[in-house]
Design a protein around this motif. Structure first.
Motif, mmCIF file in Angstrom:
data_model
loop_
_atom_site.group_PDB
_atom_site.id
_atom_site.type_symbol
_atom_site.label_atom_id
_atom_site.label_comp_id
_atom_site.label_asym_id
_atom_site.label_seq_id
_atom_site.Cartn_x
_atom_site.Cartn_y
_atom_site.Cartn_z
ATOM 1 N N SER A 102 -3.572 -3.851 2.289
ATOM 2 C CA SER A 102 -3.837 -4.260 0.912
ATOM 3 C C SER A 102 -3.897 -5.769 0.751
ATOM 4 C CB SER A 102 -2.757 -3.691 -0.021
ATOM 5 O OG SER A 102 -1.480 -4.220 0.338
ATOM 6 N N MET A 105 -8.557 -0.159 -5.789
ATOM 7 C CA MET A 105 -7.304 -0.192 -5.026
ATOM 8 C C MET A 105 -6.119 -0.497 -5.935
ATOM 9 S SD MET A 105 -6.313 -2.488 -1.666
ATOM 10 C CE MET A 105 -6.366 -4.044 -2.556
ATOM 11 N N GLN A 106 -6.313 -1.444 -6.856
ATOM 12 C CA GLN A 106 -5.206 -1.791 -7.744
ATOM 13 C C GLN A 106 -4.882 -0.630 -8.681
ATOM 14 O OE1 GLN A 106 -3.363 -4.438 -7.337
ATOM 15 N NE2 GLN A 106 -4.728 -5.084 -5.655
ATOM 16 N N LEU A 121 -3.069 2.061 -6.531
ATOM 17 C CA LEU A 121 -1.699 1.636 -6.211
ATOM 18 C C LEU A 121 -0.798 1.804 -7.423
ATOM 19 C CD1 LEU A 121 -2.330 -1.583 -4.078
ATOM 20 C CD2 LEU A 121 -1.135 0.474 -3.300
ATOM 21 N N VAL A 152 1.362 1.483 0.413
ATOM 22 C CA VAL A 152 1.458 0.685 1.625
ATOM 23 C C VAL A 152 2.725 1.085 2.373
ATOM 24 C CG1 VAL A 152 1.669 -1.654 2.567
ATOM 25 C CG2 VAL A 152 0.243 -1.237 0.539
ATOM 26 N N LEU A 179 -2.380 0.779 4.716
ATOM 27 C CA LEU A 179 -2.645 1.375 3.409
ATOM 28 C C LEU A 179 -3.070 2.817 3.641
ATOM 29 C CD1 LEU A 179 -2.906 0.806 0.324
ATOM 30 C CD2 LEU A 179 -5.340 0.339 0.752
#
Length: 528
Positions: A460, A489-490, A493, A500, A513
Motif C-alpha cells: 500500500s 484502495m483507500q 482499506l 496490509v 496487501l
C-alpha cells in the motif's frame, strides 16, 4: 441584337442570403435588407476593385440606352442608397477611365462601364471600339473574376514615411479634477465578479466538457429572469449565436433547461437563437494587408443586436467565427476590439467561447493560441473536469476565474452534469460516479486476489511494488487508471475489504496487501 461593344460575363451565384424563401433561414429576425442597399453595397465594392466612379447609365423602355451612353450623359452617384429610386437599381454601374494607370499611355482615352445587372456584371466599352479598349475591357473582366484590384503600373515615386492608422483621430484629454464632487459610477456586471458589462469575456473549455451547455444555461436563465448555479445573471434579452450545433440540438438542450426550472418554452420569449452550424459563420476575415475586416454576417448581427438590445451575446465558438490566424497578436486584438466596440456601444456583455490550446491544457491556464486572447479581454473563465480526466466522477466540472480585471482571480464554482443541465456540486457522489466507484473497487479486489495467488507481492506504500501502479499496468486492468485504483484502495482499506499484513523474518519484515477474506495466516496484520 447584341451590341458590338458588349461583353456579358458568365453569371455567378452570390452567397446565400437570408430571404424568406431561403430554406436555411436562421432562427432570428434579421433586419430586412433593401434591394437598393444590397445593390449599392456590391457596386461600392466593385468600384474599389476597378478604381472607378459609381454612375447611373441612361435608360430607355426599361433597358440601358447604350446608343446614347456617353461620358456626358452618364450621371455620377455619390449619395446614400435611400436616394435611389427602385428603378435606378438596374442603372447602377461603375465608370473606369484613365487606363494609362494600368496599361500603356495610349489607353488614357478609353472608358469602360461595368453595369450591375442584378449581380451579374456586364462590361462595355463606350465610344469607338479600339484595340486599346479591348485590352482595357479584358483587365476589367479579370479583376472581377479574380476579385483582385486592377494592378497599377509601376512608376517611380517618392517613398513616404509610414503613418499610423489613427493619425487622423482627434485626441480627447480628460482632467480628473473635473470629477470633483461627482458620484463615482458603479461598475456594472452581467454576473457579479465574473462577467462584466460592456466587455468581452472568454469562456475556455476543452471539447466535450460542456462550455456550450453552460453558456446556454446562463443565457436562458437571464432571459427567464431566474438564478442558475447560485449565479444571478442580469435579467435581460439574450442573443446566442451557435456555430457548432443545429436548431434540433438547441431544442433538446433548452427543453432540459426549462424542465429543470419548472417552466415552459413560452418563458424564453426574450431569448433569440441563431444556429449557424450549416453556414459560413465567420464574423471577420483579414484583407490583403492582413487587417481584420467585418463580414456582412457580422454587420447583420450588429443590426440585430441594436434592435434586440440584449444584456448578453454568446458567440460559440471562436474557431468557427474568427477568420484570422489565432497566433497573430494583431489579428486577435483587432477581432476582440471589434467585439468590444459592439459591447460598449450596445451596453451588453459578450461571451466568446473558445477551445484551449494544447499548451493551455497542459499548463492548466486554459488559454488558447496567442497571448493576445488572454490579454485583450477583461475576464476569462475556464471550465474543466476536476484534476483532469481521470477523476472518479465523470459528471463533475469546475469553473475557474482565470482572469478578471475588476475582481479576485482563482474563484471556483463546482458543479456536475445532471439530467441535461449543470447543478451545484453538493459533494455527494452521483449514481453514475457511485457505479463507477463500485466497478473500480471490484476490479481492484479481483486483481489483488489474482496477484497474491501467483505469489507476487504488492504494498500500500509507494515503491516498486505499489499496488495501484502494478494493477493499472496489467492487461486485464480494463482501462482503469492508477489514480482510480488509488482511490479504490483507500475505500477498500477503510471498509476492511483489503488489509496490509507483515511477512518474512522479524529482522526484515515486508508488507503485503491482501484481500481480507483470503487471510489464512500466519502473517501479522499491520496495527493501526
Amino acid at each position: 441584337m447584341t451590341h458590338p461593344n458588349s461583353f456579358e460575363m458568365t453569371p455567378f451565384a452570390l452567397p446565400a442570403g437570408f430571404g424568406e424563401d431561403d430554406p436555411a433561414k436562421p432562427a432570428v429576425d434579421f433586419v430586412d435588407i433593401d434591394p437598393r442597399d444590397h445593390a449599392l453595397e456590391t457596386v461600392i465594392d466593385w468600384a474599389d476593385v476597378l478604381y472607378g466612379d459609381i454612375i447611373l447609365v441612361p435608360f430607355k423602355d426599361g433597358l440601358p440606352d447604350w446608343d446614347n451612353t456617353t461620358r456626358d450623359t452618364i450621371e455620377k452617384f455619390a449619395g446614400h442608397w435611400t436616394e435611389l429610386e427602385p428603378e435606378d437599381v438596374q442603372r447602377l454601374g461603375i465608370l473606369t477611365d484613365g487606363f494609362a494607370r494600368f496599361l500603356a499611355d495610349d489607353t488614357n482615352d478609353v472608358s469602360i462601364v461595368t453595369l450591375w445587372r442584378d449581380g451579374t456584371p456586364e462590361v462595355r466599352q463606350i465610344g469607338d471600339v479600339t484595340l486599346a479598349g479591348n485590352a482595357a475591357r479584358r483587365i476589367i473582366e479579370d479583376a472581377l473574376i479574380d476579385d483582385e484590384p486592377l494592378s497599377l503600373r509601376q512608376t517611380p515615386k517618392t517613398k513616404e514615411p509610414p503613418k499610423a492608422a489613427n493619425d487622423n483621430q482627434q485626441i480627447l484629454l480628460i482632467n480628473p479634477a473635473d470629477w470633483c464632487g461627482l458620484p463615482v459610477p458603479r461598475r456594472e456586471w452581467f454576473i457579479e465578479d465574473m462577467v462584466p458589462m460592456r466587455q468581452v469575456t472568454i469562456l475556455n473549455g476543452d471539447g466535450g466538457v460542456g462550455k456550450s451547455l453552460l453558456a446556454l444555461q446562463i443565457a436562458a436563465a437571464s432571459a427567464m429572469s431566474v438564478d442558475t448555479l447560485g449565479l444571478e445573471p442580469l435579467a435581460k434579452p439574450v442573443l446566442y449565436l451557435g456555430a457548432e450545433d443545429g436548431a434540433d440540438e438547441f431544442h433538446r438542450r433548452l427543453a432540459d433547461i426549462v424542465a429543470h426550472h419548472g417552466v415552459g418554452f413560452d418563458d424564453l420569449f426574450r431569448f433569440r437563437l441563431l444556429p449557424l452550424a450549416d453556414r459560413d459563420a465567420l464574423l471577420c476575415v483579414p484583407n490583403r494587408a492582413g487587417v481584420m475586416e467585418p463580414t456582412t454576417l457580422w454587420k447583420r448581427i450588429v443590426a440585430t443586436i441594436q434592435d434586440l438590445k440584449p444584456g448578453l451575446v454568446v458567440l460559440d465558438t471562436a474557431a468557427d467565427l474568427f477568420g484570422g490566424d489565432e497566433i497573430k497578436r494583431s489579428q486577435v486584438r483587432q477581432f476582440i476590439s471589434m467585439l468590444r466596440k459592439v459591447a460598449m456601444e450596445s451596453e451588453c456583455a459578450i461571451m466568446l467561447l473558445a477551445h484551449p490550446s494544447v499548451a493551455g491544457m497542459q499548463s492548466g491556464s486554459g488559454s488558447s493560441g496567442s497571448t493576445a486572447w488572454n490579454n485583450s479581454v477583461r475576464s476569462r473563465l475556464y471550465l474543466t473536469r476536476p484534476e483532469g480526466k481521470d477523476d472518479s466522477d465523470p459528471d463533475a466540472r469546475v469553473l475557474t476565474t482565470k482572469k478578471i480585471n475588476y475582481g479576485k482571480v482563482g474563484n471556483e464554482l463546482r458543479m456536475r452534469w445532471q439530467e441535461g443541465v449543470f447543478v451545484l456540486d453538493d459533494g455527494k457522489p452521483t449514481a453514475a460516479s457511485g457505479l463507477l466507484n463500485r466497478r473500480t473497487d471490484e476490479r481492484f479486489r479481483s486483481l489483488l486476489s489474482a496477484i497474491n495467488r501467483t505469489g507476487q507481492r504488492v504494498a500500500s506504500t509507494k515503491g516498486v511494488n505499489y499496488a495501484p501502479t502494478v494493477l493499472a499496468s496489467r492487461p486485464d486492468a480494463d482501462g482503469f487508471t492508477k489514480k482510480q485504483f488509488e482511490a479504490a484502495m483507500q475505500r477498500l482499506l477503510a471498509d476492511g475489504i483489503v488489509k496490509v499484513v507483515w511477512e518474512g523474518p522479524p529482522s526484515k519484515p515486508r508488507q503485503r496487501l491482501i484481500v481480507s477474506a483470503e487471510d489464512f495466516g500466519p502473517e501479522t496484520e499491520v496495527e493501526d
